[in-house]
Design an enzyme around this catalytic site. Structure first.
Site, PDB file in Angstrom:
ATOM      1  N   LYS A 166      51.054  63.194  24.734  1.00  0.00           N
ATOM      2  CA  LYS A 166      49.948  62.455  25.554  1.00  0.00           C
ATOM      3  C   LYS A 166      49.086  63.455  26.399  1.00  0.00           C
ATOM      4  CE  LYS A 166      47.031  59.169  26.840  1.00  0.00           C
ATOM      5  NZ  LYS A 166      47.059  58.253  27.651  1.00  0.00           N
ATOM      6  N   LYS A 234      44.183  62.225  37.205  1.00  0.00           N
ATOM      7  CA  LYS A 234      45.702  62.137  37.293  1.00  0.00           C
ATOM      8  C   LYS A 234      46.289  62.899  35.970  1.00  0.00           C
ATOM      9  CE  LYS A 234      47.340  58.650  35.418  1.00  0.00           C
ATOM     10  NZ  LYS A 234      48.035  58.110  34.525  1.00  0.00           N
TER      11      LYS A 234
HETATM   12  P1  NA7 Z   1      44.288  50.284  35.886  1.00  0.00           P
HETATM   13  O1  NA7 Z   1      43.086  49.476  35.516  1.00  0.00           O
HETATM   14  O2  NA7 Z   1      43.745  51.213  37.121  1.00  0.00           O
HETATM   15  O3  NA7 Z   1      45.507  49.510  36.521  1.00  0.00           O
HETATM   16  C1  NA7 Z   1      46.578  50.053  37.058  1.00  0.00           C
HETATM   17  C2  NA7 Z   1      47.754  49.334  37.030  1.00  0.00           C
HETATM   18  O4  NA7 Z   1      48.570  49.693  37.726  1.00  0.00           O
HETATM   19  C3  NA7 Z   1      47.336  47.836  37.865  1.00  0.00           C
HETATM   20  O5  NA7 Z   1      48.100  46.716  37.370  1.00  0.00           O
HETATM   21  C4  NA7 Z   1      47.975  48.210  39.439  1.00  0.00           C
HETATM   22  O6  NA7 Z   1      48.142  47.292  40.114  1.00  0.00           O
HETATM   23  C5  NA7 Z   1      49.274  48.979  38.799  1.00  0.00           C
HETATM   24  N1  NA7 Z   1      49.515  49.753  40.049  1.00  0.00           N
HETATM   25  C6  NA7 Z   1      49.208  50.796  40.485  1.00  0.00           C
HETATM   26  N2  NA7 Z   1      49.997  51.330  41.463  1.00  0.00           N
HETATM   27  C7  NA7 Z   1      51.076  50.536  41.459  1.00  0.00           C
HETATM   28  C8  NA7 Z   1      52.269  50.588  42.241  1.00  0.00           C
HETATM   29  N3  NA7 Z   1      52.434  51.439  43.176  1.00  0.00           N
HETATM   30  N4  NA7 Z   1      53.337  49.620  42.095  1.00  0.00           N
HETATM   31  C9  NA7 Z   1      53.025  48.548  41.140  1.00  0.00           C
HETATM   32  N5  NA7 Z   1      51.987  48.695  40.314  1.00  0.00           N
HETATM   33  C10 NA7 Z   1      51.010  49.597  40.629  1.00  0.00           C
HETATM   34  O7  NA7 Z   1      44.819  51.521  34.941  1.00  0.00           O
HETATM   35  P2  NA7 Z   1      44.648  51.219  33.167  1.00  0.00           P
HETATM   36  O8  NA7 Z   1      45.092  49.667  33.109  1.00  0.00           O
HETATM   37  O9  NA7 Z   1      43.222  51.617  32.732  1.00  0.00           O
HETATM   38  O10 NA7 Z   1      45.910  52.231  32.800  1.00  0.00           O
HETATM   39  C11 NA7 Z   1      47.165  52.195  32.996  1.00  0.00           C
HETATM   40  C12 NA7 Z   1      47.884  53.272  32.475  1.00  0.00           C
HETATM   41  O11 NA7 Z   1      47.596  53.546  31.258  1.00  0.00           O
HETATM   42  C13 NA7 Z   1      47.516  54.613  33.086  1.00  0.00           C
HETATM   43  O12 NA7 Z   1      48.776  55.285  33.461  1.00  0.00           O
HETATM   44  C14 NA7 Z   1      46.496  55.269  32.208  1.00  0.00           C
HETATM   45  O13 NA7 Z   1      46.673  56.769  32.393  1.00  0.00           O
HETATM   46  C15 NA7 Z   1      47.105  54.864  30.964  1.00  0.00           C
HETATM   47  P3  NA7 Z   1      46.975  46.333  41.113  1.00  0.00           P
HETATM   48  O14 NA7 Z   1      46.311  45.531  40.313  1.00  0.00           O
HETATM   49  O15 NA7 Z   1      46.291  47.654  41.684  1.00  0.00           O
HETATM   50  O16 NA7 Z   1      47.911  45.919  42.237  1.00  0.00           O
END
Ligand code: NA7
Length: 293
Positions: A166, A234
């Site tokens: 990826k 990232k």
């Molecule tokens: P988004 O829309 O930015 O969503 C990120 C998700 O990750 C969201 O549900 C966040 O929860 C969650 N998140 C972020 N940090 C944490 C921590 N520390 N603990 C638990 N959950 C967390 O990203 P995408 O859906 O576009 O992409 C997700 C992945 O797929 C990413 O790696 C891309 O590069 C590919 P929140 O709603 O902020 O509480």
């Protein structure tokens, strides 16, 4: 299948929705409560969602997020059971993936890294392409779930190889887009109509899926995030880290990383990564737009 889906961001919410539509029994959890997946049960913690699940599917931002969902307080680790499969569609470090997989393997749990490509639209339409690392047997067991969310899976090798691949894919997307953005900025400054440039690109070997997808958004000056700049940034940083560990030099990507850094300083991190174009425009004193915009 009984699936816990953890992380309901742009990608995760649509993916979980497609699992429900395909008839799977889905329990969802998101760090910030309130995101709804119709037909899914809602859990208050990752451990509560994963309790009794056959598969725990994650789609969270980064390596730290995966670590915290799995191994932090209320994390999945507390309820790991023999035969369970962890599938991770977040894009994270390949080296960390291997460490996480070793930690759960001690409890009889398989880890399949399954990052994907296809963006928000692919997640919504169930046409993602999964780039998978893991042992053959768990990957085989996940096939009905892959089929519900995507159109193709490529198994690239053992655990970690999905993430490694990826990164190699996103390296190309970032560089192809940068090439296009520089070309369209220069052409516009020299008085060429960007719409016509796109038609020409489409008719020649310069054409690419990246430009097919992003070109129309740029002509409309629509930078709403399909793939946010902060996440591409990232991935670029992860790629440079992995390259450094492997003693591989990536001079082009190092320069592109600086552009993402500056676009972030300009306040564009939550826009689509196509907004890196605005930095080139600022330097050139020009704006790329189609007639309709
Ligand atoms: P988004 O829309 O930015 O969503 C990120 C998700 O990750 C969201 O549900 C966040 O929860 C969650 N998140 C972020 N940090 C944490 C921590 N520390 N603990 C638990 N959950 C967390 O990203 P995408 O859906 O576009 O992409 C997700 C992945 O797929 C990413 O790696 C891309 O590069 C590919 P929140 O709603 O902020 O509480």
């Amino acid at each position: 299948m009984r699936v816990a889906f953890l992380g309901l961001g742009i990608m995760g919410q649509a993916m979980a929705t497609n699992l429900v539509k395909a008839g799977h029994e889905v329990t969802v959890w998101n760090r910030t409560p309130g995101t709804v997946v119709e037909g899914a049960a809602v859990a208050q913690t990752p451990a509560a969602a994963a309790q009794g699940a056959e598969v725990v599917w994650m789609c969270v931002s980064d390596t730290n997020a995966v670590e915290s969902v799995m191994f932090g307080g209320d994390g999945v680790e507390a309820v790991l059971g023999e035969g369970m499969i962890i599938a991770d569609s977040s894009t994270i470090s390949p080296a960390a993936t291997v460490k996480f997989a070793e930690r759960v393997a001690a409890r009889g749990v398989a880890w399949v890294d399954a990052p994907m490509t296809g963006s928000k639209i692919g997640a919504r339409d169930g046409t993602l392409v999964f780039i998978v690392g893991g042992a053959e047997a768990p990957v085989e067991r996940l096939k009905p779930l892959f089929a519900a969310m995507g159109k193709k899976i490529f198994r690239m090798g053992e655990t970690g190889k999905g993430q490694a691949t990826k990164l190699a894919m996103n390296l190309q997307i970032a560089m192809i887009f940068e090439g296009f953005a520089e070309a369209v900025t220069l052409a516009t400054k020299l008085g060429v109509d960007p719409q016509q440039l796109l038609s020409l690109i489409d008719a020649t070997m310069v054409r690419s899926g990246v430009v097919d997808y992003k070109g129309p958004f740029i002509l409309q000056r629509d930078f709403t995030p399909n793939f946010p700049l902060r996440l591409m940034h990232k991935d670029i940083k992860l790629t440079l880290e992995a390259a450094k560990e492997a003693r591989v030099k990536l001079p082009g990507l190092e320069t592109v990383e600086e552009i993402y850094e500056m676009a972030t300083e300009d306040g564009h991190k939550d826009l689509d990564y196509a907004a890196t174009l605005t930095l080139l425009e600022k330097w050139a004193g020009v704006q790329v737009r189609g007639k309709a915009a």
